[in-house]
Design an enzyme around this catalytic site. Structure first.
Site: not given
Length: 511
Positions: A202, A211, A244, A257, A442
């Protein structure tokens, strides 16, 4: 798709949709008969790929036999024809070359003799990223990192045991998409295994998003947008002009987390494999590099939320398009043979891939042509053998837990493998290391990549073919009647043009 793009304003990248909702080449006398269109089909409309004298143009060359010896013959022919070998992949017999010679295709075909299967220009514009030399990296002519087997890569700072969900992250309750595919139930069994590595082909992954950072394998990450040769610099795989890839990565494996959201497989590792350049294009040589790198690094899964530029559909009866398609096909097949299973977005053109006969968007890096297609014209990589093709669904009615095909999603009986949520998906973004929603196939494909990562965690012995078969068999049947009015849905409840085998099922994948 492009990201699907290409990522998508033009499907220039799926980015556009995601953010808001040839001829002239010499080929040893022509294409092999097996690649020509059926006799009763018209030829696809020719699209000239002009390579003016003095302009640096990029080419893909495929050796007739995929071995180092024949590949070296092609490399020498490139040099004798006024070209520069930018990257060589002897394991699949593919060479990336640049040249200012306007007659390069004809000259190299003559110089290669029987060693060359095909050659084609990969873009309708001049090269902008420069022409690397062998002195700049150890990936020069004849030294593509060819190896018979790949070693499993690890980031060296994590254990290999799978984890089970014990807490919820703050925004996990907003992730209707995870509940729709039963990922929340799968997490009671496993969050995934640290031995599993997913390649995110990507636009790059935000390296310091809280994250994502815990699950990024930096040593397996790479930038393939440097003319199609692996750039292993420390920051080459970072996102530059598009978030993206960061959004896609969050859906696959945002960490559990206590921060933000949770991915479908929150305990697996991800590698950023950057295949999108700063202009939003994913040229064929970038995709080849991405699949080859994934195999060499021992990745288990790749996600491909894009289509290869500059053509939305690559036609076998067009010389340049055939050469590019063949090179990407070889790379995908080689990666599958080495244990990599790949998921790909079906596309955002609201098109039936099984019956489509027209394309008005290609080439998307120059003057487009209104062209007629035939059955040899395919969207790559999603229509290549072995790749899991994913359509998109939206939650409908809102808050109901029910779904219908997203209005933008491509479809096609025999083309779609499974469906997954792709409309208004909450995930990670670069701005402020924050969170936002995007829509597109996507966004659907990474759900499937995450499920495949969970499956590999629970069943490490499975081959790519076995994983695809299980994924399809375990999908929850979704009949045409579950969709709303729109383009005709055809097929059976077990397999139809909208949803393929049905909604992907994360719970069945791990038990």
């Amino acid at each position: 798709m492009p990201p699907m793009a290409h990522l998508v304003t033009r499907r220039r990248s799926v980015a556009a949709v995601a953010a808001g909702a040839a001829l002239g080449a010499a080929l040893l006398g022509g294409l092999p008969a097996t690649q020509a269109s059926a006799a009763d089909e018209p030829r696809s409309t020719p699209v000239p790929m002009l390579t003016p004298e003095g302009q640096v143009s990029s080419y893909l060359l495929n050796a007739r036999t995929a071995n180092p010896g024949q590949t070296r013959l092609v490399e020498r022919a490139v040099e004798r024809s006024g070209g520069v070998v930018v990257q060589s992949w002897p394991a699949i017999g593919v060479v990336v070359a640049h040249s200012r010679n306007g007659d390069f295709r004809a000259d190299v075909a003559k110089a290669s003799g029987r060693a060359l299967e095909s050659v084609g220009a990969t873009r309708s514009v001049a090269v902008t990223e420069g022409t690397p030399t062998a002195a700049q990296a150890p990936w020069g002519p004849g030294a593509s990192g060819y190896q018979k087997g790949a070693k499993k890569a690890t980031n060296g700072d994590v254990g290999s045991e799978p984890t089970v969900a014990t807490t919820s992250d703050p925004r996990e309750s907003e992730q209707w998409d995870l509940r729709m595919i039963k990922a929340d139930q799968a997490h009671r069994i496993t969050d995934g295994n640290r031995n599993v590595l997913v390649g995110v082909l990507d636009s790059g992954i935000d390296p310091d998003h809280p994250d994502l950072a815990p699950n990024i394998d930096t040593r397996s990450s790479v930038n393939c947008s440097a003319a199609g040769r692996p750039d292993t610099s420390a920051t080459g795989w970072y996102p530059t002009t598009s978030d993206h890839g960061t959004h896609v990565a969050g859906t696959i494996a945002a960490a559990r987390n206590g921060v933000g959201i949770v991915g479908v497989a929150p305990n697996v590792r991800m590698a950023s494999v950057k295949v999108v350049n700063d202009d939003g294009f994913i040229y064929p040589e970038y995709a080849v590099c991405g699949f080859m790198w994934a195999a060499q690094q021992g990745m288990d899964v790749t996600n491909n939320s894009y289509y290869v530029d500059p053509f939305m559909y690559y036609c076998d009866d067009q010389v340049d398009q055939h050469a590019a398609k063949e090179a990407v096909r070889r790379a995908v097949a080689w990666s599958e043979d080495r244990g990599v299973v790949s998921a790909a977005a079906a596309g955002n053109a609201s098109t039936d891939l099984a019956t489509n006969t027209r394309d008005t968007t290609s080439p998307d890096d120059g003057a487009t042509v209104d062209r007629q297609l035939n059955s040899g014209c395919e969207d790559i990589p999603t229509e290549l053998p072995g790749v899991v093709t994913v359509s998109s669904v939206q939650q409908f009615p809102a808050g109901s837990g029910q779904s219908r095909l997203s209005s933008f999603s491509n479809r096609g009986l025999g083309k779609i493998d499974v469906a997954a949520p792709g409309s208004t998906i909450l995930s990670t973004i670069v701005a402020g290391n924050g969170y936002g929603t995007k829509s597109g196939t996507s966004m659907a494909s990474p759900h499937v990549a995450g499920v495949l990562a969970l499956m590999k965690s629970a069943h490490p012995e499975r081959t790519p073919a076995q994983m695809v078969a299980a994924l399809r068999a375990q999908a929850d049947d979704k009949p045409c009647s579950a969709s709303t009015a729109g383009p005709a849905c055809v097929g059976t409840p077990e397999d139809n043009s909208y949803f393929g085998e049905g909604m992907v099922d994360a719970l069945d994948a791990v038990r």
